[in-house]
Design a protein around this motif. Structure first.
Motif, PDB file in Angstrom:
ATOM      1  N   THR A 185      23.819 -46.744   2.046  1.00  0.00           N
ATOM      2  CA  THR A 185      24.723 -45.633   1.766  1.00  0.00           C
ATOM      3  C   THR A 185      25.226 -45.675   0.323  1.00  0.00           C
ATOM      4  OG1 THR A 185      26.711 -46.842   2.420  1.00  0.00           O
ATOM      5  CG2 THR A 185      25.533 -45.628   4.160  1.00  0.00           C
ATOM      6  N   HIS A 186      25.682 -44.512  -0.127  1.00  0.00           N
ATOM      7  CA  HIS A 186      26.255 -44.419  -1.473  1.00  0.00           C
ATOM      8  C   HIS A 186      27.476 -45.320  -1.601  1.00  0.00           C
ATOM      9  CE1 HIS A 186      24.299 -40.305  -1.207  1.00  0.00           C
ATOM     10  NE2 HIS A 186      23.609 -40.967  -2.113  1.00  0.00           N
ATOM     11  N   SER A 187      28.290 -45.351  -0.546  1.00  0.00           N
ATOM     12  CA  SER A 187      29.500 -46.171  -0.627  1.00  0.00           C
ATOM     13  C   SER A 187      29.163 -47.663  -0.704  1.00  0.00           C
ATOM     14  CB  SER A 187      30.443 -45.882   0.547  1.00  0.00           C
ATOM     15  OG  SER A 187      29.817 -46.169   1.777  1.00  0.00           O
ATOM     16  N   ALA A 188      28.110 -48.088  -0.011  1.00  0.00           N
ATOM     17  CA  ALA A 188      27.699 -49.502  -0.102  1.00  0.00           C
ATOM     18  C   ALA A 188      27.250 -49.830  -1.520  1.00  0.00           C
ATOM     19  CB  ALA A 188      26.581 -49.795   0.898  1.00  0.00           C
ATOM     20  N   VAL A 189      26.475 -48.941  -2.117  1.00  0.00           N
ATOM     21  CA  VAL A 189      26.024 -49.157  -3.501  1.00  0.00           C
ATOM     22  C   VAL A 189      27.222 -49.215  -4.435  1.00  0.00           C
ATOM     23  CG1 VAL A 189      24.759 -48.127  -5.439  1.00  0.00           C
ATOM     24  CG2 VAL A 189      23.732 -48.157  -3.163  1.00  0.00           C
ATOM     25  N   SER A 190      28.168 -48.316  -4.253  1.00  0.00           N
ATOM     26  CA  SER A 190      29.357 -48.293  -5.112  1.00  0.00           C
ATOM     27  C   SER A 190      30.143 -49.590  -5.011  1.00  0.00           C
ATOM     28  CB  SER A 190      30.250 -47.110  -4.739  1.00  0.00           C
ATOM     29  OG  SER A 190      29.607 -45.897  -5.054  1.00  0.00           O
ATOM     30  N   GLN A 191      30.278 -50.126  -3.803  1.00  0.00           N
ATOM     31  CA  GLN A 191      30.996 -51.387  -3.633  1.00  0.00           C
ATOM     32  C   GLN A 191      30.276 -52.541  -4.330  1.00  0.00           C
ATOM     33  OE1 GLN A 191      34.072 -51.959  -2.314  1.00  0.00           O
ATOM     34  NE2 GLN A 191      34.165 -49.731  -2.303  1.00  0.00           N
ATOM     35  N   HIS A 192      28.968 -52.581  -4.206  1.00  0.00           N
ATOM     36  CA  HIS A 192      28.202 -53.636  -4.876  1.00  0.00           C
ATOM     37  C   HIS A 192      28.277 -53.485  -6.396  1.00  0.00           C
ATOM     38  CE1 HIS A 192      26.634 -55.619  -1.374  1.00  0.00           C
ATOM     39  NE2 HIS A 192      26.175 -54.473  -0.878  1.00  0.00           N
ATOM     40  N   LEU A 193      28.209 -52.259  -6.878  1.00  0.00           N
ATOM     41  CA  LEU A 193      28.314 -52.024  -8.320  1.00  0.00           C
ATOM     42  C   LEU A 193      29.691 -52.437  -8.842  1.00  0.00           C
ATOM     43  CD1 LEU A 193      26.446 -48.634  -8.645  1.00  0.00           C
ATOM     44  CD2 LEU A 193      25.756 -50.812  -9.684  1.00  0.00           C
ATOM     45  N   ARG A 194      30.722 -52.235  -8.039  1.00  0.00           N
ATOM     46  CA  ARG A 194      32.072 -52.644  -8.436  1.00  0.00           C
ATOM     47  C   ARG A 194      32.111 -54.151  -8.707  1.00  0.00           C
ATOM     48  NH1 ARG A 194      35.910 -54.988  -5.826  1.00  0.00           N
ATOM     49  NH2 ARG A 194      35.002 -54.656  -3.774  1.00  0.00           N
ATOM     50  N   VAL A 195      31.470 -54.925  -7.840  1.00  0.00           N
ATOM     51  CA  VAL A 195      31.433 -56.385  -8.007  1.00  0.00           C
ATOM     52  C   VAL A 195      30.618 -56.747  -9.252  1.00  0.00           C
ATOM     53  CG1 VAL A 195      30.617 -58.542  -6.978  1.00  0.00           C
ATOM     54  CG2 VAL A 195      31.743 -56.826  -5.546  1.00  0.00           C
ATOM     55  N   LEU A 196      29.485 -56.093  -9.433  1.00  0.00           N
ATOM     56  CA  LEU A 196      28.630 -56.387 -10.595  1.00  0.00           C
ATOM     57  C   LEU A 196      29.311 -55.987 -11.901  1.00  0.00           C
ATOM     58  CD1 LEU A 196      25.174 -55.324  -9.119  1.00  0.00           C
ATOM     59  CD2 LEU A 196      25.969 -57.662  -9.603  1.00  0.00           C
ATOM     60  N   ARG A 197      30.058 -54.876 -11.892  1.00  0.00           N
ATOM     61  CA  ARG A 197      30.806 -54.480 -13.089  1.00  0.00           C
ATOM     62  C   ARG A 197      31.913 -55.474 -13.384  1.00  0.00           C
ATOM     63  NH1 ARG A 197      31.147 -49.278 -10.851  1.00  0.00           N
ATOM     64  NH2 ARG A 197      33.370 -49.605 -10.643  1.00  0.00           N
ATOM     65  N   ALA A 198      32.618 -55.934 -12.353  1.00  0.00           N
ATOM     66  CA  ALA A 198      33.699 -56.913 -12.546  1.00  0.00           C
ATOM     67  C   ALA A 198      33.154 -58.202 -13.143  1.00  0.00           C
ATOM     68  CB  ALA A 198      34.406 -57.189 -11.223  1.00  0.00           C
ATOM     69  N   ALA A 199      31.922 -58.551 -12.792  1.00  0.00           N
ATOM     70  CA  ALA A 199      31.278 -59.748 -13.346  1.00  0.00           C
ATOM     71  C   ALA A 199      30.646 -59.454 -14.702  1.00  0.00           C
ATOM     72  CB  ALA A 199      30.224 -60.265 -12.374  1.00  0.00           C
ATOM     73  N   ARG A 200      30.752 -58.226 -15.150  1.00  0.00           N
ATOM     74  CA  ARG A 200      30.220 -57.762 -16.437  1.00  0.00           C
ATOM     75  C   ARG A 200      28.700 -57.863 -16.526  1.00  0.00           C
ATOM     76  NH1 ARG A 200      34.902 -60.717 -19.607  1.00  0.00           N
ATOM     77  NH2 ARG A 200      36.567 -59.283 -19.171  1.00  0.00           N
ATOM     78  N   LEU A 201      28.028 -57.831 -15.395  1.00  0.00           N
ATOM     79  CA  LEU A 201      26.567 -57.880 -15.382  1.00  0.00           C
ATOM     80  C   LEU A 201      25.964 -56.488 -15.493  1.00  0.00           C
ATOM     81  CD1 LEU A 201      26.108 -60.558 -12.591  1.00  0.00           C
ATOM     82  CD2 LEU A 201      25.801 -60.860 -15.057  1.00  0.00           C
ATOM     83  N   VAL A 202      26.779 -55.456 -15.193  1.00  0.00           N
ATOM     84  CA  VAL A 202      26.326 -54.071 -15.205  1.00  0.00           C
ATOM     85  C   VAL A 202      27.320 -53.243 -16.010  1.00  0.00           C
ATOM     86  CG1 VAL A 202      25.980 -52.043 -13.727  1.00  0.00           C
ATOM     87  CG2 VAL A 202      25.139 -54.257 -12.988  1.00  0.00           C
ATOM     88  N   LEU A 203      26.793 -52.313 -16.780  1.00  0.00           N
ATOM     89  CA  LEU A 203      27.617 -51.382 -17.559  1.00  0.00           C
ATOM     90  C   LEU A 203      27.412 -49.976 -17.018  1.00  0.00           C
ATOM     91  CD1 LEU A 203      26.776 -52.713 -21.139  1.00  0.00           C
ATOM     92  CD2 LEU A 203      28.822 -53.198 -19.783  1.00  0.00           C
TER      93      LEU A 203
END
Length: 94
Positions: A46-64
């Motif tokens: 789901t879109h919401s699952a992707v958004s939650q995972h992206l939130r974690v990756l952004r917090a770790a600064r691995l994704v912009l």
């Protein structure tokens, strides 16, 4: 991004990589920027699952993220990925 120096900082980065979906997201982003819709479709989640995972990756600064019109495109933070590789290499060489 400053290179992680302590075991605690490295552990936090590894926690961000502890979900298989996050690893799959990083692999998809190797080929270039993608929006949440494209990631959700390719991952079959789901879109919401992707958004939650992206939130974690952004917090770790691995994704912009880059806002383009109505969409937000996500891409790898090449500098952070390089520093993570270097830190992991340092840990394994110690």
């Amino acid at each position: 991004m400053e290179q992680p120096t302590s075991a605690g900082e490295l552990a936090e980065l590894f926690k961000a990589l502890s979900a298989d979906t996050r690893i799959r997201i990083l692999r998809l982003l190797r080929d270039g920027p993608l929006c949440v819709n494209a990631l959700a479709y390719r991952l079959g989640v789901t879109h919401s699952a992707v958004s939650q995972h992206l939130r974690v990756l952004r917090a770790a600064r691995l994704v912009l993220s880059d806002k383009q019109g109505y969409f937000v495109h996500y891409r790898l933070n090449d500098e952070a990925i390089g520093q993570l590789r270097e830190a992991l290499s340092h840990v394994l060489d110690e």
